[in-house]
Motif scaffolding. Structure first.
Motif, PDB file in Angstrom:
ATOM      1  N   GLY A 100     -53.107   6.992  27.953  1.00  0.00           N
ATOM      2  CA  GLY A 100     -53.044   6.717  29.418  1.00  0.00           C
ATOM      3  C   GLY A 100     -51.783   6.460  29.863  1.00  0.00           C
ATOM      4  N   THR A 101     -50.868   6.618  28.864  1.00  0.00           N
ATOM      5  CA  THR A 101     -49.458   6.538  29.437  1.00  0.00           C
ATOM      6  C   THR A 101     -49.009   7.890  29.764  1.00  0.00           C
ATOM      7  N   VAL A 102     -47.963   8.211  30.479  1.00  0.00           N
ATOM      8  CA  VAL A 102     -47.566   9.275  31.096  1.00  0.00           C
ATOM      9  C   VAL A 102     -47.247  10.502  29.840  1.00  0.00           C
ATOM     10  N   LEU A 103     -46.629  10.089  28.779  1.00  0.00           N
ATOM     11  CA  LEU A 103     -46.290  10.844  27.790  1.00  0.00           C
ATOM     12  C   LEU A 103     -47.521  11.340  27.200  1.00  0.00           C
TER      13      LEU A 103
END
Lengths: 232, 232
Positions: A100-103
């Motif tokens: 769910g994080t951008v990375l």
């Protein structure tokens, strides 16, 4: 069909070795890197997460990573072509890699674009320095890394995808708890199938006083290939 | 909040000017570029779609593009920060940019990651040389480009997103029909709202004998900003 490997983690996978300190690796028309979802012939830096041209040798810059010599070892031991998907990002803690994080989402999206024209064969991971600043963070690292591994496998629909880690520098002056993170990764290998750890024994630190030398990145990539052979 | 612009099209937007032929542009802490879905301080090359280190000045390489001087013009005329989303890919024809292609989907995905931490303000586009090899392809270009513009706006949910094009080199020895593509882009501006074309009058070709000089890329970016001001 290209056999593709994802580059993920923080700066020592992105690569900070100085270009020119080691001979270039010839792609031999068989090593490629992902650019805009497409494959182009490999040249270094493969993972340009930071500035590239820096004349001062002590400055942080994108450069030599373990991935090129891993790919060279791969083509020397296999038929066909290999591709590298650069997703590593300097200075990032394990919390920044959770699903769910951008990375994490960038990694999944780039890999899915690559899957239109390649088969995904593994993840090359080096990360944990940013979690080695306190004992508490270091002890929590392996559990959080396990979430990342299962998250990637689930999102890609590849439950047996090999996940190849590298040890952090022992006794690094900047990160006092790398030994705990390393122990955690070795323990993880006993719990999570198709994972392995490449040793960084004998590593050397480069002129930026933080990252490995270009020479050691070359050696490290060969070790990544060696352990990958055992879990693929 | 960062005010972000997408870089798209082929090599003259990716940038092929030789680094070192012009003074670097200082990001002044206000110009950023997207890496792995995150913003990092801008340095060139911004859009590394091809090899970066090439000692031979006649070889194709990633380098100076119009984007850095566009961004510099932006910060000189506005409060706040500006970000650049590199999605341009050398040698690509307009068919490779239609909705559903890997380049289109990569652009949308990268831009949606950027939207988590920025506002999208426009598209910097330079493309069409690959459609200037035959009269038939050149005549079909404007219609296909219109599809790309509306496709991007629809996918991003930004129906009024400015789309800033640049003219192709007139009388280029390699592409005989660039004049038709240029006429098509100018005509498109009368049909599609919030579009404009920057002139390439007085352009010069660099040592690779194909792309603009680093000096002209700097000038071109300023012209992109000038026409953007009128349609934003």
């Amino acid at each position: 069909m290209i056999n593709a490997f994802i580059m993920a983690g923080q700066s020592n996978m992105a690569g900070r070795g100085i270009i020119g300190d080691v001979p270039p690796i010839d792609n031999e028309g068989r090593i490629f890197m992902l650019r805009n979802g497409k494959w182009v012939p490999m040249s270094e830096p493969i993972n340009p997460d930071r500035a590239i041209y820096v004349s001062d040798r002590t400055k942080i810059r994108s450069g030599i990573s373990p991935a090129a010599s891993f790919a060279k070892a791969w083509i020397d031991n296999n038929e066909g072509s290999v591709g590298l998907i650069p997703c590593a990002d300097g200075g990032t803690a394990i919390d920044e890699w959770q699903p769910g994080t951008v990375l994490f989402d960038n990694l999944i999206q780039q890999t899915k674009l690559a899957m239109r024209s390649s088969e995904i064969c593994g993840v090359l991971w080096h990360q944990g320095e940013s979690d080695s600043k306190t004992e508490e963070a270091a002890l929590a690292h392996a559990g959080k890394l396990t979430e990342v591994i299962y998250g990637i496998r689930e999102e890609l629909g590849l439950p047996d995808l090999p996940f190849i880690m590298g040890e952090l520098a022992y006794k690094h002056k900047r990160w006092p708890y790398t030994e705990i993170v390393n122990k955690g990764m070795h323990a993880l290998c006993g719990e999570v199938p198709h994972t392995c750890v490449a040793s960084c024994e004998g590593y050397e630190i480069g002129p930026d006083t933080v990252h490995f030398t270009a020479e050691f990145y070359r050696e490290f990539g060969v070790r990544y290939y060696g352990v990958y052979e055992k879990v693929k």
